[in-house]
Design a protein around this motif. Sequence first.
Motif, mmCIF file in Angstrom:
data_model
loop_
_atom_site.group_PDB
_atom_site.id
_atom_site.type_symbol
_atom_site.label_atom_id
_atom_site.label_comp_id
_atom_site.label_asym_id
_atom_site.label_seq_id
_atom_site.Cartn_x
_atom_site.Cartn_y
_atom_site.Cartn_z
ATOM 1 N N ASP A 112 -53.722 32.939 36.597
ATOM 2 C CA ASP A 112 -53.516 34.003 35.511
ATOM 3 C C ASP A 112 -52.933 35.135 36.243
ATOM 4 O O ASP A 112 -53.927 35.616 37.112
ATOM 5 N N ASN A 113 -51.810 35.856 35.811
ATOM 6 C CA ASN A 113 -51.173 36.876 36.594
ATOM 7 C C ASN A 113 -51.913 37.864 36.384
ATOM 8 O O ASN A 113 -52.317 38.964 37.322
ATOM 9 N N LEU A 114 -52.579 38.226 35.213
ATOM 10 C CA LEU A 114 -53.209 39.333 34.854
ATOM 11 C C LEU A 114 -54.632 39.252 35.698
ATOM 12 O O LEU A 114 -55.054 40.517 36.052
ATOM 13 N N LEU A 115 -55.290 38.455 35.734
ATOM 14 C CA LEU A 115 -56.399 38.092 36.578
ATOM 15 C C LEU A 115 -56.126 38.683 38.136
ATOM 16 O O LEU A 115 -56.803 39.601 38.766
ATOM 17 N N LEU A 116 -54.779 38.226 38.607
ATOM 18 C CA LEU A 116 -54.372 38.746 39.943
ATOM 19 C C LEU A 116 -54.172 39.876 40.022
ATOM 20 O O LEU A 116 -54.531 40.762 41.264
ATOM 21 N N TYR A 117 -53.522 40.391 38.912
ATOM 22 C CA TYR A 117 -53.452 42.115 39.073
ATOM 23 C C TYR A 117 -54.701 42.837 38.872
ATOM 24 O O TYR A 117 -54.936 43.839 39.664
ATOM 25 N N ARG A 118 -55.678 42.294 38.281
ATOM 26 C CA ARG A 118 -56.906 43.001 38.288
ATOM 27 C C ARG A 118 -57.545 42.996 39.418
ATOM 28 O O ARG A 118 -58.378 44.036 40.044
ATOM 29 N N GLN A 119 -57.114 42.063 40.304
ATOM 30 C CA GLN A 119 -57.940 41.945 41.663
ATOM 31 C C GLN A 119 -57.338 42.356 42.803
ATOM 32 O O GLN A 119 -57.544 42.401 43.869
ATOM 33 N N SER A 120 -56.008 43.194 42.375
ATOM 34 C CA SER A 120 -55.212 43.605 43.724
ATOM 35 C C SER A 120 -55.079 45.172 43.571
ATOM 36 O O SER A 120 -55.383 45.791 42.180
ATOM 37 N N VAL A 121 -54.759 45.668 44.666
ATOM 38 C CA VAL A 121 -54.608 47.255 44.616
ATOM 39 C C VAL A 121 -53.109 47.643 44.200
ATOM 40 O O VAL A 121 -53.023 48.575 43.517
ATOM 41 N N PHE A 122 -52.249 46.976 44.802
ATOM 42 C CA PHE A 122 -50.855 47.296 44.773
ATOM 43 C C PHE A 122 -50.251 45.739 43.978
ATOM 44 O O PHE A 122 -50.453 44.679 44.464
ATOM 45 N N CYS A 123 -49.322 46.234 43.071
ATOM 46 C CA CYS A 123 -48.222 45.044 42.589
ATOM 47 C C CYS A 123 -47.003 45.415 42.651
ATOM 48 O O CYS A 123 -46.608 46.516 42.143
#
Length: 232
Positions: A1-12
Motif C-alpha cells: 500500500d503506497n499510503l502506508l509506505l508514505y506514512r513510514q517514510s521521511v521523504f517521498c
Amino acid sequence: DNLLLYRQSVFCLAPPGDSLTRKSLFDSLLAGCIPVVFCSATISQYAWHLPQPKLPQDTLGEVSVYIPRQSVAEDGLNFLDVLANISSTTIASMQRHIAALAPSLQYSVVPPGYGPEYDPVNVANKEKKRRGKLRQRGHNEVPQPPVKFRGNVWRPPQRDAVDVMVEHMLDPRTIEPLEGFTANEWQALQVAQQDVNLVTPSYTGYLDAASAAKAEKRPLPAAHPPPRSAVR
C-alpha cells in the motif's frame, strides 16, 4: 500500500509525471511525508494550497525539498546526499508544517444527519414510498432506523480545501475579472508565461525532454487480420 509506505517514510520522491506535477505530491503530504520535487513548478503552480519558497531556487521550503532536475540528470548530483544533510531539527519543523497544512488539502466528508434529505418530513415520505414498493413486491416491511436530523448547515472542524477555494475565488486579486481580460492583458499574460517557460530551469529542462520524447514516438504498425486457421 503506497499510503502506508508514505506514512513510514521521511521523504517521498515526486518527480514530474505526465505533467510537472503528480498525484503522489498530495498523497505524501496527507500521509505526513516530505515531498522531494525536482521541478519548482511542481509546487509553484499550487500557490493557493501550498506555501511557496521565498526564492524559486531555495532548496528547503516549509513543506517540501526542491532539487533541480538538471543538477541530478546533467551534473551528477546525488539527491540522497542532499537529503542526508538535512538536519533532524529542520525535518521536524517541516513535519509540523505539513501536519498543520494537511486538513486544507482535502475535502471534508459531511457526516450523516446534515442536509434536507435527513429532514424528518422528507425521511417519512421516503420511508412511506419504500414500504409501498415492498408491499407491491410481496416483501416484508423492514423499517429502517432513521438518522437523527442535525441541521441543514455543517461546518468542518478545520479549514479544508473548500474554504481555500472559496476564499481565493472571492478574492478579486486571484481570479479573472468579471468583464474578462482585454486583448492586451491576455497578450501580456501569454508573454509572461513564455518568459517563465524559457527562463525557469524546471520548465526548460522538462519541456526539452518532453519534446524529445514526443519526437521519438513512432506510429504503431497497422493491425493485421489473424490467419484463417485462427478464425472461428
